[in-house]
Design a protein around this motif. Structure first.
Motif, PDB file in Angstrom:
ATOM      1  N   THR A 147      18.152  25.299 -23.418  1.00 41.11           N
ATOM      2  CA  THR A 147      17.653  24.257 -22.532  1.00 41.11           C
ATOM      3  C   THR A 147      16.990  24.896 -21.313  1.00 41.11           C
ATOM      4  O   THR A 147      17.170  26.086 -21.048  1.00 41.11           O
ATOM      5  CB  THR A 147      18.797  23.342 -22.038  1.00 41.11           C
ATOM      6  N   PRO A 148      16.217  24.125 -20.550  1.00 39.57           N
ATOM      7  CA  PRO A 148      15.605  24.686 -19.334  1.00 39.57           C
ATOM      8  C   PRO A 148      16.629  25.220 -18.334  1.00 39.57           C
ATOM      9  O   PRO A 148      16.303  26.081 -17.519  1.00 39.57           O
ATOM     10  CB  PRO A 148      14.827  23.498 -18.749  1.00 39.57           C
ATOM     11  N   VAL A 188       7.130  28.322 -21.868  1.00 42.39           N
ATOM     12  CA  VAL A 188       7.924  27.236 -22.451  1.00 42.39           C
ATOM     13  C   VAL A 188       7.853  27.260 -23.971  1.00 42.39           C
ATOM     14  O   VAL A 188       8.859  27.015 -24.658  1.00 42.39           O
ATOM     15  CB  VAL A 188       7.462  25.874 -21.886  1.00 42.39           C
ATOM     16  N   SER A 189       6.695  27.585 -24.507  1.00 45.06           N
ATOM     17  CA  SER A 189       6.581  27.686 -25.963  1.00 45.06           C
ATOM     18  C   SER A 189       7.533  28.736 -26.511  1.00 45.06           C
ATOM     19  O   SER A 189       8.132  28.551 -27.585  1.00 45.06           O
ATOM     20  CB  SER A 189       5.139  28.027 -26.351  1.00 45.06           C
ATOM     21  N   ALA A 190       7.687  29.842 -25.776  1.00 46.15           N
ATOM     22  CA  ALA A 190       8.634  30.876 -26.210  1.00 46.15           C
ATOM     23  C   ALA A 190      10.077  30.436 -26.007  1.00 46.15           C
ATOM     24  O   ALA A 190      10.919  30.576 -26.906  1.00 46.15           O
ATOM     25  CB  ALA A 190       8.370  32.172 -25.446  1.00 46.15           C
ATOM     26  N   ARG A 243      11.163  17.055 -19.695  1.00 46.13           N
ATOM     27  CA  ARG A 243      11.853  18.165 -19.019  1.00 46.13           C
ATOM     28  C   ARG A 243      11.172  19.500 -19.307  1.00 46.13           C
ATOM     29  O   ARG A 243      11.045  20.340 -18.425  1.00 46.13           O
ATOM     30  CB  ARG A 243      13.316  18.208 -19.452  1.00 46.13           C
ATOM     31  N   TRP A 244      10.728  19.685 -20.540  1.00 49.68           N
ATOM     32  CA  TRP A 244       9.998  20.909 -20.862  1.00 49.68           C
ATOM     33  C   TRP A 244       8.664  20.933 -20.131  1.00 49.68           C
ATOM     34  O   TRP A 244       8.216  21.995 -19.662  1.00 49.68           O
ATOM     35  CB  TRP A 244       9.789  21.031 -22.363  1.00 49.68           C
ATOM     36  N   GLU A 245       8.013  19.787 -20.000  1.00 48.61           N
ATOM     37  CA  GLU A 245       6.752  19.734 -19.263  1.00 48.61           C
ATOM     38  C   GLU A 245       6.977  20.030 -17.783  1.00 48.61           C
ATOM     39  O   GLU A 245       6.130  20.665 -17.133  1.00 48.61           O
ATOM     40  CB  GLU A 245       6.106  18.359 -19.445  1.00 48.61           C
ATOM     41  N   GLU A 246       8.094  19.583 -17.250  1.00 56.02           N
ATOM     42  CA  GLU A 246       8.424  19.886 -15.859  1.00 56.02           C
ATOM     43  C   GLU A 246       8.634  21.385 -15.668  1.00 56.02           C
ATOM     44  O   GLU A 246       8.155  21.977 -14.698  1.00 56.02           O
ATOM     45  CB  GLU A 246       9.687  19.119 -15.450  1.00 56.02           C
ATOM     46  N   LEU A 247       9.333  22.013 -16.604  1.00 56.60           N
ATOM     47  CA  LEU A 247       9.530  23.462 -16.531  1.00 56.60           C
ATOM     48  C   LEU A 247       8.198  24.182 -16.666  1.00 56.60           C
ATOM     49  O   LEU A 247       7.941  25.174 -15.966  1.00 56.60           O
ATOM     50  CB  LEU A 247      10.497  23.921 -17.622  1.00 56.60           C
ATOM     51  N   GLU A 248       7.344  23.704 -17.528  1.00 59.22           N
ATOM     52  CA  GLU A 248       6.022  24.311 -17.716  1.00 59.22           C
ATOM     53  C   GLU A 248       5.231  24.305 -16.405  1.00 59.22           C
ATOM     54  O   GLU A 248       4.634  25.319 -16.012  1.00 59.22           O
ATOM     55  CB  GLU A 248       5.268  23.540 -18.797  1.00 59.22           C
ATOM     56  N   GLY A 281      16.043  17.155 -11.716  1.00 61.34           N
ATOM     57  CA  GLY A 281      16.975  16.933 -10.612  1.00 61.34           C
ATOM     58  C   GLY A 281      18.275  17.685 -10.747  1.00 61.34           C
ATOM     59  O   GLY A 281      19.220  17.430  -9.993  1.00 61.34           O
ATOM     60  N   MET A 282      18.344  18.636 -11.693  1.00 58.62           N
ATOM     61  CA  MET A 282      19.569  19.385 -11.932  1.00 58.62           C
ATOM     62  C   MET A 282      19.311  20.878 -11.868  1.00 58.62           C
ATOM     63  O   MET A 282      18.189  21.346 -12.095  1.00 58.62           O
ATOM     64  CB  MET A 282      20.167  19.016 -13.294  1.00 58.62           C
ATOM     65  N   VAL A 283      20.374  21.618 -11.596  1.00 59.44           N
ATOM     66  CA  VAL A 283      20.288  23.067 -11.517  1.00 59.44           C
ATOM     67  C   VAL A 283      21.584  23.652 -12.064  1.00 59.44           C
ATOM     68  O   VAL A 283      22.657  23.062 -11.914  1.00 59.44           O
ATOM     69  CB  VAL A 283      20.042  23.519 -10.061  1.00 59.44           C
TER      70      VAL A 283
END
Length: 227
Positions: A212-213, A203-205, A110-115, A18-20
């Motif tokens: 952070t994302p 995301v792994s990289a 959050r990382w899963e969301e970016l993925e 929910g953030m940018v």
């Protein structure tokens, strides 16, 4: 928009949690968004106005009024039959800004969301015959570290290619870098599964960058100019 608005062009991160994050010429800030789903659906899918970067590459750009805490998205193309490009595609209201340094820990979700988001970006970019990179945000950010994804076709065979610079250390998905090289790449016949796997590899990289994302921006380029 009003005559008294103070709009500045801003680079923008993916919408996560929910953030940018935005980067204007003078500062960077992290914001909550009133409609993160709508903004996230626009970003990274070839719909948003772009600014030119070195090497014939492009980044998405928005207009930010930090005083009224409002973000405006410009369409990349004029509406058919419109005659002119409308400045405003959709206004988004932002919450009080914070600084990215306030986020000392990022949860797994959050990382899963970016993925998931980057998997969608990969599918969209492949359909537009574009390559893309995940890089650190900012108008004068370094070219490295970065993650690159593209689909190349040779002799009628399409191949999904992913490259990380520098090579991720301790990753569960990336192989070790070849001797004498600082980067590493993987490839596989292109399919929906292998293209969407870009989210996992990206995301792994990115996690090895100790960031952070919201520190990341996406850079796009035409496949015809891919080198």
């Amino acid at each position: 928009m009003t005559e008294n608005s103070h709009l500045e062009p801003a680079l923008i991160s993916p919408v996560v949690g929910g953030m940018v994050r935005t980067w204007t010429e003078g500062e960077s800030a992290l914001w909550t968004v009133d409609d993160p789903g709508a903004l996230g659906a626009l970003l990274g899918h070839g719909q948003v106005a772009r600014t030119m970067m070195p090497d014939n590459r492009f980044r998405e750009i928005v207009l930010l009024d930090s005083e009224t805490k409002t973000l405006f998205v410009q369409p990349r193309f004029a509406t058919p039959g419109d005659g002119t490009a409308e400045l405003l595609a959709k206004p988004f209201e932002l919450g009080d800004p914070t600084t990215p340094a306030d986020l000392t820990a990022v949860g797994t979700d959050r990382w899963e969301e970016l993925e998931s988001l980057l998997a969608s970006v990969a599918i969209s970019a492949a359909g537009r015959r574009e390559f893309w990179l995940a890089e650190l945000g900012g108008w004068e950010a370094p070219h490295q570290p970065n993650f690159l994804f593209t689909v190349v076709e040779e002799h009628g065979v399409a191949t999904a290619v992913m490259e990380a610079t520098p090579a991720p250390v301790g990753s569960d998905v990336w192989p070790d870098a070849p001797r004498g090289r600082s980067n590493v790449s993987v490839s596989a016949p292109a399919s929906q599964d292998t293209v969407e796997a870009a989210g996992i590899f990206a995301v792994s990289a990115i996690e090895t960058w100790k960031t952070t994302p919201w520190d990341v921006v996406l850079t796009f380029g035409r496949l015809s100019e891919f080198t």
